[in-house]
Design a protein around this motif. Structure first.
Motif, short mmCIF file in Angstrom:
data_model
loop_
_atom_site.label_atom_id
_atom_site.label_comp_id
_atom_site.label_asym_id
_atom_site.label_seq_id
_atom_site.Cartn_x
_atom_site.Cartn_y
_atom_site.Cartn_z
N THR A 233 0.85 -1.20 0.00
CA THR A 233 0.00 0.00 0.00
C THR A 233 0.88 1.25 0.00
N ASP A 234 0.23 2.39 0.14
CA ASP A 234 0.98 3.66 0.24
C ASP A 234 1.97 3.55 1.41
N ARG A 237 1.50 5.36 4.74
CA ARG A 237 0.41 5.04 5.66
C ARG A 237 0.84 3.86 6.55
N PRO A 246 -4.37 7.48 -2.37
CA PRO A 246 -4.62 6.41 -3.35
C PRO A 246 -3.77 6.56 -4.61
N CYS A 249 -0.65 4.53 -4.16
CA CYS A 249 -0.89 3.19 -3.63
C CYS A 249 -1.31 2.25 -4.76
N VAL A 251 -3.01 -0.42 -4.56
CA VAL A 251 -4.43 -0.81 -4.41
C VAL A 251 -5.31 0.30 -5.01
N GLY A 252 -4.88 1.56 -4.82
CA GLY A 252 -5.61 2.68 -5.42
C GLY A 252 -5.65 2.54 -6.95
N VAL A 267 -12.97 5.64 -1.63
CA VAL A 267 -11.56 5.29 -1.38
C VAL A 267 -10.76 6.58 -1.17
N CYS A 271 -9.38 7.23 2.48
CA CYS A 271 -7.92 7.06 2.60
C CYS A 271 -7.29 8.38 3.07
N ILE A 276 -11.00 5.17 6.59
CA ILE A 276 -11.08 3.71 6.37
C ILE A 276 -9.70 3.11 6.58
N GLY A 277 -9.70 1.83 6.90
CA GLY A 277 -8.42 1.12 7.02
C GLY A 277 -8.08 0.44 5.69
N CYS A 278 -6.83 0.06 5.54
CA CYS A 278 -6.41 -0.58 4.29
C CYS A 278 -7.10 -1.94 4.10
N CYS A 281 -10.39 -1.25 2.56
CA CYS A 281 -10.19 -0.76 1.20
C CYS A 281 -9.82 -1.90 0.25
N LYS A 282 -8.96 -2.80 0.75
CA LYS A 282 -8.57 -3.94 -0.07
C LYS A 282 -9.75 -4.88 -0.30
S1 SF4 Z 1 -6.72 2.99 2.24
FE1 SF4 Z 1 -6.64 1.96 0.26
S2 SF4 Z 1 -5.74 3.45 -1.13
FE2 SF4 Z 1 -5.30 4.16 0.96
S3 SF4 Z 1 -3.27 3.33 1.40
FE3 SF4 Z 1 -4.78 1.86 2.19
S4 SF4 Z 1 -5.07 0.42 0.54
FE4 SF4 Z 1 -4.08 2.20 -0.34
#
Ligand code: SF4
Length: 344
Positions: A233-234, A237, A246, A249, A251-252, A267, A271, A276-278, A281-282
């Motif tokens: 991820t980023d 973070r 995002p 990242c 995932v973004g 997202v 983010c 939200i937590g990763c 988001c995942k």
């Molecule tokens: S919340 Fe989603 S976009 Fe943001 S760092 Fe986590 S995984 Fe990546």
């Protein structure tokens, strides 16, 4: 199997993939999904380049056949339609080898040595001895694949335009030396640039089998979710309370390709505010991927092995007929038919 009807009035395109095993989302977004759309506008020839597999993996050929079956199943699963496209196996159309040999006579070595992937691959695959003719001739075999069908367009990504340029040079050189009734035989193909979104693998690098970071078109839902869980991820973070971005990242990046605008907005908002937590988001990214993969996997399951073999057999026979037309022109233009013709 129904007779394939393909309008010869449409411009012709040709593309193919090496049989390296099951295809992944990067292959799908970078090529296959585009090929499926091209079927509506073009006369399409899509093939499995099993001879190309030998240019680097010549020592152990045991995987070529099973990998060919996997790639063909993935072609069909993605939506390539044997009633609208000619789907064939390179080694079942011997004219590829004949044209490769003839074009080899007129192709200067320097043209092949300066193709960027020649040096790059030799460095990347330093554990393999690639000082063989087959590997050097790889771009010429590719040129033969294209010119054999007198294709007007070749759908490729940015990284492959050099191969089409070699093809154009080879066609030009052939046409300078040989003509048939004063007409050129081998048209210079144009690049049809494939729009390919940035698609990272689970480690954040470009999704690629050689990095071991892929999500396969055949991965079942639990595997997709598991792979997403381990995705990078980023890096900024670190804690749940840290805001992220995002745009930095991987995932973004997946969200940008596969998620709905609403989810993408959530997202960005979640983010950047650490709302939200990763993990959550995942989970959303996995939901989007599963939605894309489900119909592909359902189509894959609807084909039996004998059906796939028959599709390849029928497609290869149609490809042979088209390839032979070109070769008759090539042989005539090169005056390579006279010696054995009796005139009877
Ligand atoms: S919340 Fe989603 S976009 Fe943001 S760092 Fe986590 S995984 Fe990546």
């Amino acid at each position: 199997m129904p007779e394939v009807t393909i309008s010869s009035l449409r411009p012709r395109v040709l593309s193919g993939m090496r049989p390296t095993g099951k295809l992944h989302l990067g292959n799908y977004m970078g090529a296959l999904a585009n090929w499926v759309k091209l079927q509506n506008k073009f006369e399409c020839y899509f093939f499995i380049a099993d001879w190309h597999a030998l240019t680097t993996d010549y020592a152990d050929t045991s995987n070529v056949v099973p990998n060919t079956m996997d790639v063909m199943l993935d072609y069909l699963a993605a939506g390539l339609d044997p009633e609208r496209s000619v789907l064939f196996l390179q080694s079942k159309v011997l004219q590829h080898a004949e044209l490769y040999l003839l074009l080899g006579m007129i192709t200067p070595l320097g043209w092949l040595e300066r193709v960027p992937s020649y040096k790059e691959q030799q460095e990347n695959l330093a554990n393999k001895d690639l000082s063989n003719i087959g590997f050097l001739g790889y771009p010429l075999l590719m040129a033969s694949d294209i010119l054999l069908y007198q294709a007007q367009f070749v759908p490729v990504g940015n990284d492959q335009t050099a191969h089409v340029e070699v093809t154009r040079e080879v066609a030009r050189r052939f046409n300078q030396f040989y003509k048939l009734n004063d007409a050129e035989v081998l048209p210079e193909p144009q690049v049809l640039l494939t729009p390919s979104p940035k698609l990272p693998g689970t480690d954040g690098r470009k999704m690629s089998k050689s990095y071991g970071n892929t999500i396969l078109l055949t991965d079942p839902e639990p595997i997709v979710r598991q792979k997403l869980k381990t995705m990078v991820t980023d890096p900024a973070r670190i804690r749940r309370t840290d805001p992220g971005d995002p745009d930095k990242c991987p995932v973004g990046d997946l969200h940008k390709v596969f998620s709905s605008p609403e989810t993408l907005a959530n997202v960005y908002e979640g983010c950047r505010s650490a709302g939200i937590g990763c993990i959550q988001c995942k989970g959303w990214a996995a939901d989007a991927l599963v939605q894309v993969l489900e119909p592909i996997q359902a189509r894959r399951a609807s084909f039996s092995e004998p059906q796939v073999k028959e599709i390849l057999e029928v497609g290869s026979s149609r490809a042979r007929a088209r390839a032979e037309q070109t070769m008759e022109e090539v042989r005539s233009a090169m005056q390579m038919t006279a010696a054995c013709e009796t005139g009877r």
